[in-house]
Design a protein around this motif. Structure first.
Motif, PDB file in Angstrom:
ATOM      1  N   LEU A   1      -0.645   5.776   3.733  1.00 33.83           N
ATOM      2  CA  LEU A   1      -1.696   6.711   3.319  1.00 33.83           C
ATOM      3  C   LEU A   1      -2.317   6.366   1.968  1.00 33.83           C
ATOM      4  O   LEU A   1      -3.386   6.855   1.641  1.00 33.83           O
ATOM      5  CB  LEU A   1      -1.135   8.138   3.288  1.00 33.83           C
ATOM      6  CG  LEU A   1      -0.707   8.682   4.655  1.00 33.83           C
ATOM      7  CD1 LEU A   1      -0.032  10.038   4.491  1.00 33.83           C
ATOM      8  CD2 LEU A   1      -1.891   8.773   5.603  1.00 33.83           C
ATOM      9  N   ASN A   2      -1.642   5.537   1.197  1.00 37.12           N
ATOM     10  CA  ASN A   2      -2.155   5.177  -0.123  1.00 37.12           C
ATOM     11  C   ASN A   2      -2.745   3.775  -0.172  1.00 37.12           C
ATOM     12  O   ASN A   2      -2.851   3.170  -1.225  1.00 37.12           O
ATOM     13  CB  ASN A   2      -1.054   5.341  -1.174  1.00 37.12           C
ATOM     14  CG  ASN A   2      -0.885   6.793  -1.509  1.00 37.12           C
ATOM     15  OD1 ASN A   2      -1.671   7.353  -2.247  1.00 37.12           O
ATOM     16  ND2 ASN A   2       0.137   7.424  -0.949  1.00 37.12           N
ATOM     17  N   ASN A   3      -3.131   3.292   1.005  1.00 33.80           N
ATOM     18  CA  ASN A   3      -3.834   2.006   1.100  1.00 33.80           C
ATOM     19  C   ASN A   3      -3.087   0.866   0.418  1.00 33.80           C
ATOM     20  O   ASN A   3      -3.698   0.047  -0.274  1.00 33.80           O
ATOM     21  CB  ASN A   3      -5.253   2.120   0.531  1.00 33.80           C
ATOM     22  CG  ASN A   3      -6.088   3.104   1.306  1.00 33.80           C
ATOM     23  OD1 ASN A   3      -6.023   3.138   2.532  1.00 33.80           O
ATOM     24  ND2 ASN A   3      -6.849   3.920   0.609  1.00 33.80           N
ATOM     25  N   CYS A   4      -1.787   0.820   0.621  1.00 34.78           N
ATOM     26  CA  CYS A   4      -1.019  -0.293   0.071  1.00 34.78           C
ATOM     27  C   CYS A   4      -1.350  -1.569   0.857  1.00 34.78           C
ATOM     28  O   CYS A   4      -1.780  -1.499   2.015  1.00 34.78           O
ATOM     29  CB  CYS A   4       0.480   0.008   0.173  1.00 34.78           C
ATOM     30  SG  CYS A   4       0.977   1.435  -0.828  1.00 34.78           S
ATOM     31  N   ASN A   5      -1.151  -2.710   0.218  1.00 31.46           N
ATOM     32  CA  ASN A   5      -1.411  -3.998   0.869  1.00 31.46           C
ATOM     33  C   ASN A   5      -0.483  -4.193   2.056  1.00 31.46           C
ATOM     34  O   ASN A   5       0.619  -3.659   2.080  1.00 31.46           O
ATOM     35  CB  ASN A   5      -1.202  -5.141  -0.116  1.00 31.46           C
ATOM     36  CG  ASN A   5      -2.235  -5.139  -1.221  1.00 31.46           C
ATOM     37  OD1 ASN A   5      -3.304  -4.561  -1.091  1.00 31.46           O
ATOM     38  ND2 ASN A   5      -1.914  -5.782  -2.332  1.00 31.46           N
ATOM     39  N   ARG A   6      -0.943  -4.974   3.024  1.00 30.02           N
ATOM     40  CA  ARG A   6      -0.180  -5.310   4.233  1.00 30.02           C
ATOM     41  C   ARG A   6       0.040  -4.093   5.128  1.00 30.02           C
ATOM     42  O   ARG A   6       1.143  -3.823   5.602  1.00 30.02           O
ATOM     43  CB  ARG A   6       1.127  -6.002   3.884  1.00 30.02           C
ATOM     44  CG  ARG A   6       0.925  -7.273   3.083  1.00 30.02           C
ATOM     45  CD  ARG A   6       2.194  -8.057   2.961  1.00 30.02           C
ATOM     46  NE  ARG A   6       1.992  -9.251   2.171  1.00 30.02           N
ATOM     47  CZ  ARG A   6       1.663 -10.449   2.676  1.00 30.02           C
ATOM     48  NH1 ARG A   6       1.491 -10.587   3.972  1.00 30.02           N
ATOM     49  NH2 ARG A   6       1.517 -11.479   1.888  1.00 30.02           N
TER      50      ARG A   6
END
Length: 74
Positions: A51-56
């Motif tokens: 939900l926090n647009n982390c990589n991968r």
């Protein structure tokens, strides 16, 4: 984890990894209730990362799915 630009992402993914590792230890010891709790915690950590647009994103999503699948099979 090292590819994350956000510190919060790296922390949540490291936490999920640790929780899954602990769940594995509980499974080996036949402590399924404790394993399910750790897998639940891991799913929440991975959901945060999604939900926090982390990589991968794809790998995170797949890991979350696998943690849920393992929990449901216990």
């Amino acid at each position: 984890v090292s590819s994350q630009e956000k510190k919060a992402c790296a922390e949540k993914l490291a936490m999920a990894s640790m929780q899954i590792d602990i769940a594995g230890d509980w499974i080996v010891e036949d402590a399924y209730s404790a394993a399910k709790k750790e897998l639940d915690n891991a799913v929440y950590s991975l959901q945060y990362a999604e939900l926090n647009n982390c990589n991968r994103y794809i790998q995170i999503s797949h890991s979350k799915f696998e943690a849920q699948r393992i929990k449901n099979s216990l």
